[in-house]
Scaffold this active site. Structure first.
Site, mmCIF file in Angstrom:
data_model
loop_
_atom_site.group_PDB
_atom_site.id
_atom_site.type_symbol
_atom_site.label_atom_id
_atom_site.label_comp_id
_atom_site.label_asym_id
_atom_site.label_seq_id
_atom_site.Cartn_x
_atom_site.Cartn_y
_atom_site.Cartn_z
ATOM 1 N N CYS A 139 0.872 -1.052 -0.028
ATOM 2 C CA CYS A 139 -0.089 0.170 -0.097
ATOM 3 C C CYS A 139 1.044 1.132 -0.014
ATOM 4 C CB CYS A 139 -0.769 -0.019 1.233
ATOM 5 S SG CYS A 139 -1.972 -1.371 1.357
ATOM 6 N N GLU A 164 -27.961 12.742 6.056
ATOM 7 C CA GLU A 164 -27.251 13.556 6.965
ATOM 8 C C GLU A 164 -25.845 13.260 6.886
ATOM 9 O OE1 GLU A 164 -27.075 16.399 9.969
ATOM 10 O OE2 GLU A 164 -28.476 16.154 8.206
ATOM 11 N N HIS A 194 -6.574 2.497 4.780
ATOM 12 C CA HIS A 194 -7.116 1.446 3.544
ATOM 13 C C HIS A 194 -7.802 0.238 4.391
ATOM 14 C CE1 HIS A 194 -7.244 -1.228 0.344
ATOM 15 N NE2 HIS A 194 -6.354 -2.111 0.641
ATOM 16 N N HIS A 215 -10.706 -3.063 3.857
ATOM 17 C CA HIS A 215 -11.064 -4.044 3.240
ATOM 18 C C HIS A 215 -12.564 -4.248 3.724
ATOM 19 C CE1 HIS A 215 -7.339 -6.288 1.877
ATOM 20 N NE2 HIS A 215 -7.116 -5.195 1.560
ATOM 21 N N HIS A 227 -12.545 -4.971 -3.846
ATOM 22 C CA HIS A 227 -11.364 -4.955 -3.012
ATOM 23 C C HIS A 227 -11.528 -3.981 -1.735
ATOM 24 C CE1 HIS A 227 -6.584 -4.186 -2.815
ATOM 25 N NE2 HIS A 227 -7.144 -4.069 -1.918
#
Length: 258
Positions: A105, A153, A123, A125, A210
């Protein structure tokens, strides 16, 4: 001394991840990831987080169980040094843990730091994020590249965009771009960067089948925007089950004059 490379770093740089301050990035990343694990965002060593503090970038490693991560597991690198390097796949780390591999990443986190000057990138999943991309997939070509929702909202939890002041309003439309997944995570980088260029006001990018990348000016904003987005993804999935539209035309309600 010759600079360390290929994820190796001098032992003397362990001081970069040693602090009694719970707000230090090396302590904050493990505590955040432990929380994210309880939400199902980083199950099975997936997902991760990175925090930028001035030029130093702190990154969760690859392959670690996120709920068990420690400060000593964290990688540290110089953002300026990465910008000057022509070799994105052979990074020089200021500090590396002895037992793990650098996160794939990393280049995507760095994109958020360099292109948006973000202070934190997360990140996940999240299965809600994945389900949203699958629902969009059924809409057909040309209609599967964006997640759009309005008149909810929780949309107020997002800023108006890069270098813009204020947050979105209830009637505004939140737009999150979707990019296609690749076999190797680091290969997503150019597609993430293209999405950031095409959608300069977005704080997130969905990756089909992903997960999602979310960033913010600081840890607080990245975390709360990630939470708000996951709420909206879950809501969107349940709305679809009830045949409710994500985009609606609602007349603004104005207060009665006394």
């Amino acid at each position: 001394m010759t600079p360390p490379s290929n994820g190796q770093a001098a032992e003397t740089n362990d001081h970069l991840v040693q602090s009694d301050n719970p707000e230090h990035p090396a302590n904050l990343i493990p505590s955040l990831c432990a929380k994210f694990w309880t939400l199902g965002w980083v199950t099975g060593t997936g997902g991760g987080a990175s925090i930028r503090e001035d030029d130093l970038v702190y990154i969760a490693p690859s392959g670690v169980q996120k709920e068990l991560m420690k400060a000593s597991d964290i990688y540290v690198l110089s953002l300026a040094a990465q910008a000057q390097s022509l070799d994105r796949r052979n990074r020089v780390y200021l500090r590396s843990p002895p037992s793990y591999k650098p996160s794939q990443c990393t280049p995507l986190f760095l994109a958020a730091f360099t292109k948006r000057r973000a202070g934190c990138c997360i990140h996940t999943h999240s299965h809600w994020a994945v389900l949203v991309t699958l629902i969009l997939e059924t809409q057909g070509a040309g209609k599967d590249r964006e997640f759009r929702i309005n008149n909810i909202e929780q949309i107020k939890g997002f800023g108006k965009g890069f270098e813009k002041s204020g947050n979105l309003g209830y009637h505004d439309t939140l737009v999150i771009p979707v990019i296609e997944n690749t076999a190797h995570e680091e290969d997503l980088t150019e597609f993430l960067e293209e999405a950031m260029d095409k959608y300069p006001d977005t704080y997130a990018v969905l990756v089909r089948r992903h997960g999602v990348y979310v960033w913010g000016d600081n840890v607080h904003k990245a975390k709360t925007q990630c939470e708000s987005l996951d709420y909206l993804f879950q809501l969107a999935v349940e709305m679809k089950q009830l045949n409710l539209p994500w985009i609606t035309d609602i007349e603004p309600v104005t207060p009665r004059k006394s």
